[in-house]
Design a protein around this motif. Structure first.
Motif, mmCIF file in Angstrom:
data_model
loop_
_atom_site.group_PDB
_atom_site.id
_atom_site.type_symbol
_atom_site.label_atom_id
_atom_site.label_comp_id
_atom_site.label_asym_id
_atom_site.label_seq_id
_atom_site.Cartn_x
_atom_site.Cartn_y
_atom_site.Cartn_z
ATOM 1 N N VAL A 1 0.840 -1.199 0.000
ATOM 2 C CA VAL A 1 0.000 0.000 0.000
ATOM 3 C C VAL A 1 0.875 1.249 0.000
ATOM 4 O O VAL A 1 0.626 2.215 -0.735
ATOM 5 C CB VAL A 1 -0.950 0.002 1.214
ATOM 6 C CG1 VAL A 1 -1.697 1.341 1.299
ATOM 7 C CG2 VAL A 1 -1.951 -1.144 1.114
ATOM 8 N N ALA A 2 1.932 1.240 0.825
ATOM 9 C CA ALA A 2 2.821 2.405 0.896
ATOM 10 C C ALA A 2 3.525 2.651 -0.427
ATOM 11 O O ALA A 2 3.641 3.806 -0.881
ATOM 12 C CB ALA A 2 3.840 2.201 2.012
ATOM 13 N N GLU A 3 4.006 1.589 -1.064
ATOM 14 C CA GLU A 3 4.771 1.748 -2.301
ATOM 15 C C GLU A 3 3.876 2.056 -3.503
ATOM 16 O O GLU A 3 4.293 2.780 -4.422
ATOM 17 C CB GLU A 3 5.596 0.499 -2.560
ATOM 18 C CG GLU A 3 6.718 0.307 -1.552
ATOM 19 C CD GLU A 3 7.569 -0.922 -1.797
ATOM 20 O OE1 GLU A 3 8.618 -1.049 -1.158
ATOM 21 O OE2 GLU A 3 7.175 -1.779 -2.629
ATOM 22 N N GLU A 4 2.666 1.510 -3.505
ATOM 23 C CA GLU A 4 1.774 1.728 -4.645
ATOM 24 C C GLU A 4 0.909 2.964 -4.472
ATOM 25 O O GLU A 4 0.304 3.445 -5.429
ATOM 26 C CB GLU A 4 0.872 0.498 -4.852
ATOM 27 C CG GLU A 4 1.626 -0.792 -5.153
ATOM 28 C CD GLU A 4 2.404 -0.714 -6.447
ATOM 29 O OE1 GLU A 4 2.002 0.029 -7.356
ATOM 30 O OE2 GLU A 4 3.436 -1.415 -6.555
ATOM 31 N N GLY A 5 0.829 3.483 -3.243
ATOM 32 C CA GLY A 5 0.093 4.711 -3.016
ATOM 33 C C GLY A 5 -1.407 4.546 -2.899
ATOM 34 O O GLY A 5 -2.145 5.534 -2.979
ATOM 35 N N GLY A 6 -1.879 3.334 -2.692
ATOM 36 C CA GLY A 6 -3.325 3.134 -2.559
ATOM 37 C C GLY A 6 -3.669 1.680 -2.357
ATOM 38 O O GLY A 6 -2.865 0.776 -2.622
ATOM 39 N N PHE A 7 -4.906 1.433 -1.896
ATOM 40 C CA PHE A 7 -5.344 0.075 -1.604
ATOM 41 C C PHE A 7 -5.663 -0.701 -2.879
ATOM 42 O O PHE A 7 -5.356 -1.892 -2.985
ATOM 43 C CB PHE A 7 -6.574 0.121 -0.679
ATOM 44 C CG PHE A 7 -6.257 0.525 0.733
ATOM 45 C CD1 PHE A 7 -6.258 -0.413 1.750
ATOM 46 C CD2 PHE A 7 -5.941 1.831 1.049
ATOM 47 C CE1 PHE A 7 -5.958 -0.058 3.056
ATOM 48 C CE2 PHE A 7 -5.631 2.207 2.350
ATOM 49 C CZ PHE A 7 -5.645 1.252 3.362
ATOM 50 N N SER A 8 -6.259 -0.036 -3.848
ATOM 51 C CA SER A 8 -6.593 -0.732 -5.097
ATOM 52 C C SER A 8 -5.332 -1.168 -5.834
ATOM 53 O O SER A 8 -5.239 -2.305 -6.321
ATOM 54 C CB SER A 8 -7.430 0.178 -6.002
ATOM 55 O OG SER A 8 -8.651 0.519 -5.391
ATOM 56 N N ALA A 9 -4.349 -0.258 -5.928
ATOM 57 C CA ALA A 9 -3.101 -0.604 -6.614
ATOM 58 C C ALA A 9 -2.367 -1.717 -5.885
ATOM 59 O O ALA A 9 -1.777 -2.606 -6.515
ATOM 60 C CB ALA A 9 -2.209 0.634 -6.724
ATOM 61 N N ALA A 10 -2.385 -1.683 -4.542
ATOM 62 C CA ALA A 10 -1.740 -2.747 -3.776
ATOM 63 C C ALA A 10 -2.426 -4.080 -4.021
ATOM 64 O O ALA A 10 -1.774 -5.128 -4.129
ATOM 65 C CB ALA A 10 -1.765 -2.403 -2.292
#
Length: 294
Positions: free
Chosen positions: A12-21
């Motif tokens: 989540v931290a690296e992708e910047g969001g829950f959907s991307a994670a």
């Protein structure tokens, strides 16, 4: 807390969001949200600020992230050590790269994958100036990048190549002698296609012009090697770049500089100390990494 929850938080931290994670981890978004909430309950602190438009780390989250990465890395190393004892190598490594992949890196990656198909390799592209921090934070395991500044403490480097940059021109350039080396002053008087600030090439070109006490006008500023080549090909400007990058456009003539050419030094950088078996194995491949025409 368990490793799965840590892995979700890092994603989540690296992708910047829950959907991307969720896409990265190949799970439902609800599973990502549940894992983060469970870990936050266990820790007694929120790890993320959540709004309708963005997700960002809280102070507690920023403190947790490096420790979570270290724990995941330790778990990977333990698993890889067992695999290695059984004659196999598994795990995951993340390699930081600057814009414009160093010549030969793709070949080294292909060779490594053939020898160790069980290791997942991720590439993270970033400006060269940002890579040392990513190494210190554990966001990447090693990096192939320009060595344009002193290496921060705690990091080791290995030189891969050193070149003098060249001037790339259209087949029939205006404003230059028909052949032979050129001076920085001659280049400064032409329309220039430059890369964006943050590119290591731009940093070195800026430094060379400052050292020669020359002013230049950036006519075009791009963040894409192909775009730079297209502009030069149409005769709209000239571009300064390393020969190993210029070699990707054999139809465009290159001219060496008479003196004071911008330098281009590339190396592999990694944290000091013990390395995971997968990272150590990749470093053995990268030792022989050279630009195609070296």
């Amino acid at each position: 807390m368990d490793l799965r929850e840590m892995k979700v938080v890092v994603a989540v931290a690296e992708e910047g969001g829950f959907s991307a994670a969720a896409r990265r981890l190949h799970v439902a978004q609800s599973a990502v949200s549940s894992a983060v909430r469970a870990l936050e309950r266990e820790l007694g602190a929120a790890l993320f600020h959540r709004t309708t438009h963005r997700v960002s780390l809280t102070p507690a989250g920023r403190a947790f992230l490096p420790a979570a990465r270290a724990a995941l890395r330790a778990a990977e190393e333990a698993r890889a050590a067992v695999d290695l004892a059984q004659g196999e190598l598994h795990g995951e490594i993340t390699i930081g790269v600057m814009q414009g992949l160093h010549g030969g890196l793709a070949t080294a990656l292909a060779d490594f994958h053939r020898e160790h198909p069980g290791v997942v390799v991720r590439l993270r592209q970033a400006p060269a100036a940002d890579i040392p921090r990513a190494l210190r934070d554990g966001a990447v395991d090693l990096a192939v990048t320009a060595l344009d500044t002193p290496v921060p403490r705690g990091l080791s480097t290995r030189l891969l190549s050193r070149e003098e940059m060249v001037l790339v021109t259209a087949p029939t350039p205006d404003g230059l002698p028909s052949e032979g080396p050129v001076t920085l002053a001659e280049a400064a008087g032409l329309p220039l296609v430059d890369f964006s600030p943050g590119w290591a090439v731009r940093h070195e070109v800026d430094r060379a012009f400052r050292a020669a006490s020359l002013e230049r006008t950036v006519t075009f500023e791009v963040n894409d090697l192909l775009a730079a080549a297209d502009l030069v090909r149409q005769g709209l400007g000239v571009c300064i770049m390393p020969p190993s990058l210029a070699a990707r456009f054999p139809e465009l003539p290159v001219r060496p500089f008479t003196a004071h050419a911008p330098a281009w030094t590339v190396g592999v950088v990694h944290p000091r100390g013990d390395l995971s078996p997968a990272v150590a194995a990749f470093l053995r491949h990268v030792r022989l990494l050279r630009a195609p025409d070296d």
